[in-house]
Design an enzyme around this catalytic site. Structure first.
Site, PDB file in Angstrom:
ATOM      1  N   CYS A  72       0.842  -1.504   0.182  1.00 60.89           N
ATOM      2  CA  CYS A  72      -0.499  -0.120   0.126  1.00 60.89           C
ATOM      3  C   CYS A  72       0.804   1.138   0.174  1.00 60.89           C
ATOM      4  CB  CYS A  72      -0.765   0.038   1.140  1.00 60.89           C
ATOM      5  SG  CYS A  72      -1.367   1.723   1.466  1.00 60.89           S
ATOM      6  N   CYS A  75      -0.026   3.692   1.948  1.00 59.95           N
ATOM      7  CA  CYS A  75      -0.106   3.343   4.451  1.00 59.95           C
ATOM      8  C   CYS A  75       1.962   4.272   4.657  1.00 59.95           C
ATOM      9  CB  CYS A  75       0.215   2.040   4.248  1.00 59.95           C
ATOM     10  SG  CYS A  75      -1.804   1.091   3.552  1.00 59.95           S
TER      11      CYS A  75
END
Length: 329
Positions: A72, A75
């Protein structure tokens, strides 16, 4: 800023959450930031340790849970900001990081469908949150609000979004639209403002314009969690058409308390009439009686309603606490 109005708490977690603009990471299972923060304010948690490190710990002080994955991209942007803000709070709040690739079950039960997703737990229950990468100013406002501190208005964009959301919640769609439009003049690709303005159109009954605004959003914003709430509203409106006579449905439930389909339809009708507490009550009762009914359909629908209502709504907070008690007790 209330993160849940950014599409927080989506529908059922099926496999990996939606990646949106995430990009693959080349670091395998390495967290996007250090495993343990200075002074122990930051901790990696597992499914086994969640009860102690989050549920129990949040009864002593607020605990923020960061659901992330190594693939991700957002993230990697958000986690260092979370760590910085939490460490700056000097121990008044803790950060628990959970890799959903290695530990998917908790995220699944809480209805996470895209990451990064952030939950704030207080007293053993989730009380607030947001989804998607955010700038440091908004993360700080989130933590300040959790700690009862600053109002998050230092950033003019954040302040304008807060005012717009407050007006929309109060039924002033026209006034809210002016603030969302002002944000878009400064930041034309601001997903929260696009979604908010679309919701203003929807509240005014202009479904076509709301859909057009979402469709016309930049391609890289199409998967943004900020759009989840209004898309859920559009879906719900289609579902509630032609559900039948609520009196007849109520008679069915009174005759057979396990007529879950009738109770489910009554919940949808209650939502269509803006009786949120009644809608939540019906769905929670189905979950209590038969969690497996309709492939966990009552819980999945309740999570969709959380998308529609937004995290700050009292109905969301109350129902989420009760759902958490059913799931984790």
């Amino acid at each position: 800023m209330t993160g849940m109005s950014n599409g927080f708490f989506g529908a059922n977690f099926g496999g990996r959450p939606h990646r949106g603009a995430e990009t693959p990471a080349g670091s395998g299972g390495t967290p996007p930031a250090a495993s343990a923060g200075a002074d122990g304010f930051v901790k990696d948690v597992t499914t086994a340790s969640f009860s102690a490190d989050v549920i129990a710990a949040s009864r002593q002080q607020p605990v923020i849970v960061d659901f992330w994955a190594p693939w991700c991209g957002p993230c990697k942007q958000l986690t260092p900001i979370l760590e910085k803000v939490v460490k700056a709070a000097g121990g008044r709040v803790r950060l628990a990081k959970m890799n959903i690739d290695e530990h998917p079950s908790i995220a699944g039960q809480l209805g996470v469908r895209s990451i990064p997703a952030v939950f704030a737990f207080v007293g053993g229950q989730p009380v607030d949150g947001f989804m998607g990468a955010m700038p440091e100013s908004e993360v700080k406002a989130f933590v300040d609000r959790l700690l009862g501190g600053a109002d998050g208005g230092a950033d003019p964009i954040v302040a304008a979004l807060e005012e717009a959301k407050a007006r929309l919640a109060a039924g002033d769609a026209s006034g809210a639209a002016q603030f969302f439009a002002a944000v878009l003049q400064e930041e034309p690709e601001n997903a929260a403002a696009i979604a908010g303005l679309a919701e203003c159109y929807l509240e005014a009954g202009d479904v076509q314009r709301a859909e057009a605004l979402l469709t016309g959003a930049p391609v890289d914003k199409q998967g943004d969690a900020a759009f989840a709430g209004i898309r859920a509203k559009l879906k719900l409106a289609a579902e509630t058409a032609g559900l039948g006579d609520p009196r007849a449905l109520l008679e069915r439930v009174q005759t057979d308390a396990n007529d879950h389909q009738a109770r489910f339809d009554l919940a949808l009708i209650a939502q269509a009439r803006n009786r949120r507490a009644d809608a939540a009550e019906g769905l929670l009762e189905i979950i209590r009686r038969d969690r497996a009914w309709n492939d966990d359909g009552a819980r999945r629908k309740l999570l969709e309603l959380f998308d529609v209502w937004g995290a700050a709504d009292p109905a969301t907070r109350d129902a989420r606490r009760r759902l958490s008690a059913l799931l984790f007790s």
